[in-house]
Design a protein around this motif. Sequence first.
Motif, PDB file in Angstrom:
ATOM      1  N   UNK B  68       0.812  -1.219   0.000  1.00  0.00           N
ATOM      2  CA  UNK B  68       0.000   0.000   0.000  1.00  0.00           C
ATOM      3  C   UNK B  68       0.843   1.266   0.000  1.00  0.00           C
ATOM      4  N   UNK B  69       2.113   1.166   0.345  1.00  0.00           N
ATOM      5  CA  UNK B  69       2.897   2.390   0.452  1.00  0.00           C
ATOM      6  C   UNK B  69       4.077   2.440  -0.516  1.00  0.00           C
ATOM      7  N   UNK B  70       4.284   1.398  -1.274  1.00  0.00           N
ATOM      8  CA  UNK B  70       5.460   1.401  -2.158  1.00  0.00           C
ATOM      9  C   UNK B  70       5.228   0.504  -3.376  1.00  0.00           C
ATOM     10  N   UNK B  71       6.085   0.676  -4.368  1.00  0.00           N
ATOM     11  CA  UNK B  71       5.985  -0.180  -5.548  1.00  0.00           C
ATOM     12  C   UNK B  71       6.876  -1.408  -5.368  1.00  0.00           C
ATOM     13  N   UNK B  72       6.460  -2.509  -5.967  1.00  0.00           N
ATOM     14  CA  UNK B  72       7.305  -3.703  -5.941  1.00  0.00           C
ATOM     15  C   UNK B  72       8.310  -3.585  -7.082  1.00  0.00           C
ATOM     16  N   UNK B  73       9.570  -3.780  -6.773  1.00  0.00           N
ATOM     17  CA  UNK B  73      10.586  -3.793  -7.825  1.00  0.00           C
ATOM     18  C   UNK B  73      10.900  -5.261  -8.107  1.00  0.00           C
ATOM     19  N   UNK B  74      10.667  -5.661  -9.334  1.00  0.00           N
ATOM     20  CA  UNK B  74      10.854  -7.055  -9.696  1.00  0.00           C
ATOM     21  C   UNK B  74      11.990  -7.144 -10.717  1.00  0.00           C
ATOM     22  N   UNK B  75      13.052  -7.860 -10.372  1.00  0.00           N
ATOM     23  CA  UNK B  75      14.202  -7.937 -11.273  1.00  0.00           C
ATOM     24  C   UNK B  75      14.407  -9.368 -11.742  1.00  0.00           C
ATOM     25  N   UNK B  76      14.752  -9.503 -12.991  1.00  0.00           N
ATOM     26  CA  UNK B  76      15.163 -10.823 -13.463  1.00  0.00           C
ATOM     27  C   UNK B  76      16.440 -10.697 -14.263  1.00  0.00           C
ATOM     28  N   UNK B  77      17.402 -11.476 -13.847  1.00  0.00           N
ATOM     29  CA  UNK B  77      18.690 -11.493 -14.536  1.00  0.00           C
ATOM     30  C   UNK B  77      18.748 -12.750 -15.381  1.00  0.00           C
ATOM     31  N   UNK B  78      19.143 -12.607 -16.602  1.00  0.00           N
ATOM     32  CA  UNK B  78      19.268 -13.811 -17.409  1.00  0.00           C
ATOM     33  C   UNK B  78      20.438 -13.671 -18.372  1.00  0.00           C
ATOM     34  N   UNK B  79      21.057 -14.784 -18.666  1.00  0.00           N
ATOM     35  CA  UNK B  79      22.243 -14.775 -19.516  1.00  0.00           C
ATOM     36  C   UNK B  79      21.963 -15.596 -20.748  1.00  0.00           C
ATOM     37  N   UNK B  80      22.222 -15.039 -21.914  1.00  0.00           N
ATOM     38  CA  UNK B  80      22.037 -15.808 -23.141  1.00  0.00           C
ATOM     39  C   UNK B  80      22.925 -17.051 -23.086  1.00  0.00           C
ATOM     40  N   UNK B  81      22.439 -18.171 -23.628  1.00  0.00           N
ATOM     41  CA  UNK B  81      23.225 -19.410 -23.517  1.00  0.00           C
ATOM     42  C   UNK B  81      24.559 -19.311 -24.248  1.00  0.00           C
ATOM     43  N   UNK B  82      24.630 -18.373 -25.216  1.00  0.00           N
ATOM     44  CA  UNK B  82      25.877 -18.243 -25.976  1.00  0.00           C
ATOM     45  C   UNK B  82      26.783 -17.152 -25.397  1.00  0.00           C
ATOM     46  N   UNK B  83      26.435 -16.629 -24.219  1.00  0.00           N
ATOM     47  CA  UNK B  83      27.179 -15.464 -23.732  1.00  0.00           C
ATOM     48  C   UNK B  83      28.570 -15.822 -23.214  1.00  0.00           C
ATOM     49  N   UNK B  84      28.751 -17.053 -22.784  1.00  0.00           N
ATOM     50  CA  UNK B  84      30.064 -17.444 -22.270  1.00  0.00           C
ATOM     51  C   UNK B  84      30.807 -18.294 -23.299  1.00  0.00           C
ATOM     52  N   UNK B  85      32.078 -18.525 -23.051  1.00  0.00           N
ATOM     53  CA  UNK B  85      32.873 -19.283 -24.018  1.00  0.00           C
ATOM     54  C   UNK B  85      32.337 -20.705 -24.141  1.00  0.00           C
ATOM     55  N   UNK B  86      32.099 -21.362 -23.010  1.00  0.00           N
ATOM     56  CA  UNK B  86      31.436 -22.658 -23.041  1.00  0.00           C
ATOM     57  C   UNK B  86      29.944 -22.405 -23.023  1.00  0.00           C
TER      58      UNK B  86
END
Lengths: 283, 251
Positions: B68-86
């Motif tokens: 009632x007094x604040x907004x919910x901050x919803x975060x999602x972190x995700x990494x593309x499967x090709x982002x790392x060397x393996x």
Amino acid sequence: MSLCEAEKTFVLHGVEENFRLDGREREDYRPMELETDIVLHAFGSARLRLANTDVLVAVKIEIDVPFPERSKEGKLEFFVDCSANATPDFEGRGGEDLAVEIANTLSSAYRSKHAFDLTKLCILKGKKCWKVYVDILLLECGGNLFDAVSLAVKAALWNTQVPKVHGVNIDGNNIELNVSEELYDCDRLDVKNAPVMVTVCKIGEKCIVDPSVAEEQCSVGSIVVAVSGDKFSTVLQTGTGSLHPATLMESLKLGHRVAQRLDEALWATLRQIKPGQDVGFLK
Amino acid sequence: MSRNRDLLSKIGLRLDGRRPDELRRIRCKLGVFTEPDGSAYLEQGLTKVLAAVYGPHQVRGGRSKAQHDTAIINCQFSMAVFSTTDRKKRPRGDRKSTELSMHLQQALEAVIKSELYPWSQIDVYVEVLHADGGIYTACVNAATLALIDAGIPLKEYVCACTASLANNDVPMIDISHQEEIIGGPTLTVAALPMSGKIVLMEMSQRFHMDHLEKVLNKALQGCKDIRQILDEAVRLHVRDIGSSTGWANTS
């Protein structure tokens, strides 16, 4: 986005008159942008932007052991990731159904050996082969995902460079591959007949291609055709509605015609791409 | 340790040729996508991150979560499967991603004026396209830009920077993946650079207490430098958008 009845009628009338919401005719596509070599550390990559739909495809290659029943073939695997950046509905596992549907359609479209020859990926029969991972990342959904994904996948595979194998040393069960160390000593994949998918969407009595999000909502059913060369490699009916066989045949013909035009356009674009062009999200 | 594995060479240069207090090149762009309310792309060296912000909007999935007094901050972190060397097996849902989501949420909650939006929710999604060290810092910086692009009121910029200690003596900032692998402690700091407050601090490995202060100061200086760069990008973006609309909605 949800449309009310009046808006749906408006879209429907537009399709009827061959003058759609954005001024296109029924067989027209929205503008596309294609870039290749966008992911530096992948073997091949492409980014396709079809109006608001944004797809990033990266290809990675690993050495693997062939399936015992297909000892002469390499492996090709598709993985679709629906990023939550596209819509909050994809958060967590929300996009998984869509992702699996797209990935399965792609792998059935590429299964035919006339569409994509897996035997070229075999290094040593029954022992070693290349495994090609095609990873698709949906960054923005503006309708017509299938077409955009298939074009981006084809471009990324075209862009893929497979390192050359100069020799194989077999010592008992030990197999050593002599892979070329040179950076540019690579083979390109043959994607001449790689399938191009076209979504034919039935709105009212008429069929259209490249539906926008609004048009997708008005459609009673749609057919995804994958065309490789001049043959179909997959046909998939999606949506809730039912189609008359005559309509189905007609839309298949439409899809076939459009897919060949699309394929020509893709090749013309790929030929224009010169190495070292400035690419990326910063442009 | 062999000589070529030293973090800092004798003449004071790092493996990639930077000086100890030099950041990697930061390039960024606001408003890369049209669908989200705010979006940003940020490159920090080779680390590439996309961030998207949706909201403030009605709370999804049952109103029982709404505050009632604040907004919910919803975060999602995700990494593309090709982002790392393996190649990674899955883009999100593993421990590291969950941890980074929580840390991101912590940093953003400190800076968003969420009391202005009771009963609502703000979604922040970050997607790593290429991971080359300093993932968390790039995510925080990109998320800040995306929040600004979405027009969500912030107390001030929140910037993050990593710092390490080379040769047990010299503090250096903005650690790359290569330097992370070679070793040495890594201190990650998310801070409000204008007021100098720290909203998140995390350290891995160990070094002597005496060094902590100078490493922390270097990291804070890095945050200040990053703020300069982000501020410049925001001003450029506003100028471009404003001039292309003829400054229509400014008065």
